[in-house]
Design an enzyme around this catalytic site. Sequence first.
Site, PDB file in Angstrom:
ATOM      1  N   HIS A  65       7.180   1.971  -3.641  1.00 19.88           N
ATOM      2  CA  HIS A  65       6.442   2.033  -4.722  1.00 19.88           C
ATOM      3  C   HIS A  65       6.020   3.301  -5.085  1.00 19.88           C
ATOM      4  O   HIS A  65       6.532   4.338  -4.818  1.00 19.88           O
ATOM      5  CB  HIS A  65       5.022   1.310  -4.201  1.00 19.88           C
ATOM      6  CG  HIS A  65       4.278   2.125  -3.060  1.00 19.88           C
ATOM      7  ND1 HIS A  65       4.880   1.810  -1.691  1.00 19.88           N
ATOM      8  CD2 HIS A  65       3.183   2.698  -3.105  1.00 19.88           C
ATOM      9  CE1 HIS A  65       4.238   2.511  -0.821  1.00 19.88           C
ATOM     10  NE2 HIS A  65       2.939   2.924  -1.862  1.00 19.88           N
ATOM     11  N   HIS A  67       3.109   5.331  -5.241  1.00 15.78           N
ATOM     12  CA  HIS A  67       2.302   6.274  -4.653  1.00 15.78           C
ATOM     13  C   HIS A  67       3.019   7.567  -4.309  1.00 15.78           C
ATOM     14  O   HIS A  67       4.106   7.702  -3.766  1.00 15.78           O
ATOM     15  CB  HIS A  67       1.649   5.758  -3.313  1.00 15.78           C
ATOM     16  CG  HIS A  67       0.572   4.784  -3.556  1.00 15.78           C
ATOM     17  ND1 HIS A  67       0.066   3.954  -3.019  1.00 15.78           N
ATOM     18  CD2 HIS A  67      -0.405   4.363  -4.836  1.00 15.78           C
ATOM     19  CE1 HIS A  67      -1.124   3.228  -3.488  1.00 15.78           C
ATOM     20  NE2 HIS A  67      -1.283   3.568  -4.774  1.00 15.78           N
ATOM     21  N   HIS A 163       1.365  -4.531  -2.247  1.00 21.55           N
ATOM     22  CA  HIS A 163       0.458  -3.493  -2.152  1.00 21.55           C
ATOM     23  C   HIS A 163       0.037  -2.913  -3.294  1.00 21.55           C
ATOM     24  O   HIS A 163      -1.349  -2.543  -3.420  1.00 21.55           O
ATOM     25  CB  HIS A 163       1.145  -2.508  -1.406  1.00 21.55           C
ATOM     26  CG  HIS A 163       0.487  -1.104  -1.238  1.00 21.55           C
ATOM     27  ND1 HIS A 163      -0.516  -0.923  -0.303  1.00 21.55           N
ATOM     28  CD2 HIS A 163       1.018   0.298  -1.658  1.00 21.55           C
ATOM     29  CE1 HIS A 163      -0.986   0.247  -0.419  1.00 21.55           C
ATOM     30  NE2 HIS A 163      -0.046   1.127  -0.923  1.00 21.55           N
ATOM     31  N   HIS A 405      -3.579  -2.260   2.681  1.00 27.56           N
ATOM     32  CA  HIS A 405      -2.767  -2.093   3.793  1.00 27.56           C
ATOM     33  C   HIS A 405      -3.176  -3.387   4.766  1.00 27.56           C
ATOM     34  O   HIS A 405      -4.299  -3.718   4.677  1.00 27.56           O
ATOM     35  CB  HIS A 405      -2.805  -1.027   4.528  1.00 27.56           C
ATOM     36  CG  HIS A 405      -2.259   0.420   3.884  1.00 27.56           C
ATOM     37  ND1 HIS A 405      -0.924   0.836   3.891  1.00 27.56           N
ATOM     38  CD2 HIS A 405      -2.973   1.187   3.000  1.00 27.56           C
ATOM     39  CE1 HIS A 405      -0.889   1.740   3.073  1.00 27.56           C
ATOM     40  NE2 HIS A 405      -2.043   2.137   2.581  1.00 27.56           N
TER      41      HIS A 405
END
Length: 653
Positions: A65, A67, A163, A405
């Site tokens: 992802h 991030h 997420h 999370h």
Amino acid sequence: MSEDVMTITPLGSGQEVGRSCHLLTFRGTTLLLDCGIHPGYDGMAGLPFFDRVDPESVDVVLITHFHLDHAASLPYFTERTGFRGRVFMTHPTKAVMRLLLGDYLRLMSVKRGSGGELNPEDVLYTEAELQSCVDKIELIDYHQTIDLNLPSGLKFHALNAGHVLGAAMFFIEIGGRSVLYTGDYSMEEDRHLMAAELPKYHASPDVLMVEATYGVQVHATRAEREARFTGTIERIVTGGGRCLIPVFALGRAQELLLILDEYWREHPHLHSVPIYYASKMASRALRVFQTYANMMNGRIRSQMDLGNPFSFSHIRNLKSIDVNSFDDRGPSVVFASPGMLQSGVSRQLFDRWATDPKNGVLIAGYAVEHTLAKEIMSQPKEVVTMEGRRQPLNALVDYVSFSAHVDFVQNRDFITSVNPRNIILVHGAKEEMGRLKGALIMNYAKLPENKRPTIAMPPNEVDVKLIFTRRRSAKVMGKLAEAPAAVDDDDDDDDANRTKNRTAREPREGDPVRGILVTQQNSSKIVAPEDLSTYTPLRAGSVSSRLHVPFVGKVQTLRMFLSEMFRGIEESRNDDVGRRGVGGDDDDGDEGIVTFSLHGGQVNVVAGGTPGAVTVEWDCSSVGDVIADSVVALIMHAQSSAASIRLTSQPCG
């Protein structure tokens, strides 16, 4: 029996949160799983430990992802090392990563310009290098399988991880073994994203690499967290204070904006209090979310039919904000990046507001060690500003987790459902990891020892070596996989009744299987020749050979020698062709063209078709070649033997 060793090495997020990066090597193939930075360190100090890997040996990089702690060192790795492999991520991850890393570069340049501690050599990459990296990225959809045709048989596909938008787990098949890497994942559906999915159509993976972010902590219910989040904000602003919510520009920010816009809409007395989303990427970020609304949950998809759910009624986008001139005389709510308060607008506002007890800072995501966000959660009396001044921290600091999370219960249930043979814990502080490992060991204690998975929590740069016995198996496919038919005992020999009484039965151990064994990239299968083109890239074919052997004898001579050597010879004759003997002379005793078929027609001997010769035809195979060789030798011998001379001799006259 031969063995293979799979080596997994955390280059980051081993007993820590930040710079997720894991090296996986097996059967001559090397993968890098994620490629992030540590938010608590600047420049080179925040990179994964790339000195433990030869970049040229890495075949594939998979990014879960967008991030920063999972993707921000990717341009450095692709542009400033010898890496020549391939990079895969989902469509939204690529789109958002480009925005986030561009903003990350801007923040780093601002920090250098403001007299920060960042050295020029710590600039990890330039804007041009970032674009070059993005151009190398290949895209993968959820449930799409990528087969790279490597000798190890590497295949992988992405699963929804829940997420953030576009977050993926990767199910990897390599060398006859399987690995599930979760990255960061959430088992809870929120206002815009679906929960992570289980890998339903696969056997239990040999290895599960799973996050341990929250260890054995259990989240409060979502309703409780939302109530605390909105209640804390309302308490601050109704008391005349200003509420700072540090967030990453994309990801959880959109979820929090949806929550707060809805709360403001339902509480008219708050309408006079402005909410600001301070991000240069605000409008572009929301366009990305609108573009990929089809990848969100049913709630968002149904709202898209009526309008834009990300067009907020009570939230104003600030493309730019000058903190020194920002009018903050009244109460307000400001979402500002970055989420860890390292620099940028969020840090500037914090430094400005921290001394006023009416103000508040609400940490809504996981706070990484060695960051200011983590530091202020312990309520220190003083903090250090970006300029290095010490000042009192009088503002309220509160923490409500919306970090998406899994908590302990969700993680444990997921691990139990996946049922791996080996578990590797990553992405968690050492203490939290240790507690989770202990809880999992207790959970599996009720199982027989040989059914308990191994559990490891390696620190950075420490190898985990898993030894696997090389499997020797093959799948039977196509017609060969159909259960053999059994015939009921019946005295009636009528074919129709025998067909009627024919029933299928389960295959039994010891049933013979005859077919073609095809092995490709560590996967073997057995198929019938007619199924070869259906289940493999191969096609069934045959090679026929024809040899003219000199022969001047009679057909009866050839018949005698063949019948003495071979059994079951089938003979056919063509009388329509002109009657000419094999020796080339007209003879009333000639029999026309005679064909002798040997071994079920694999080899044919044709006499009488070519004057002075016999033609041998056969399908090339191990059996056919041997028989054809013996026939040729027999024909040559037949011409020189005493018996042949007697049979072909003519009286003088």
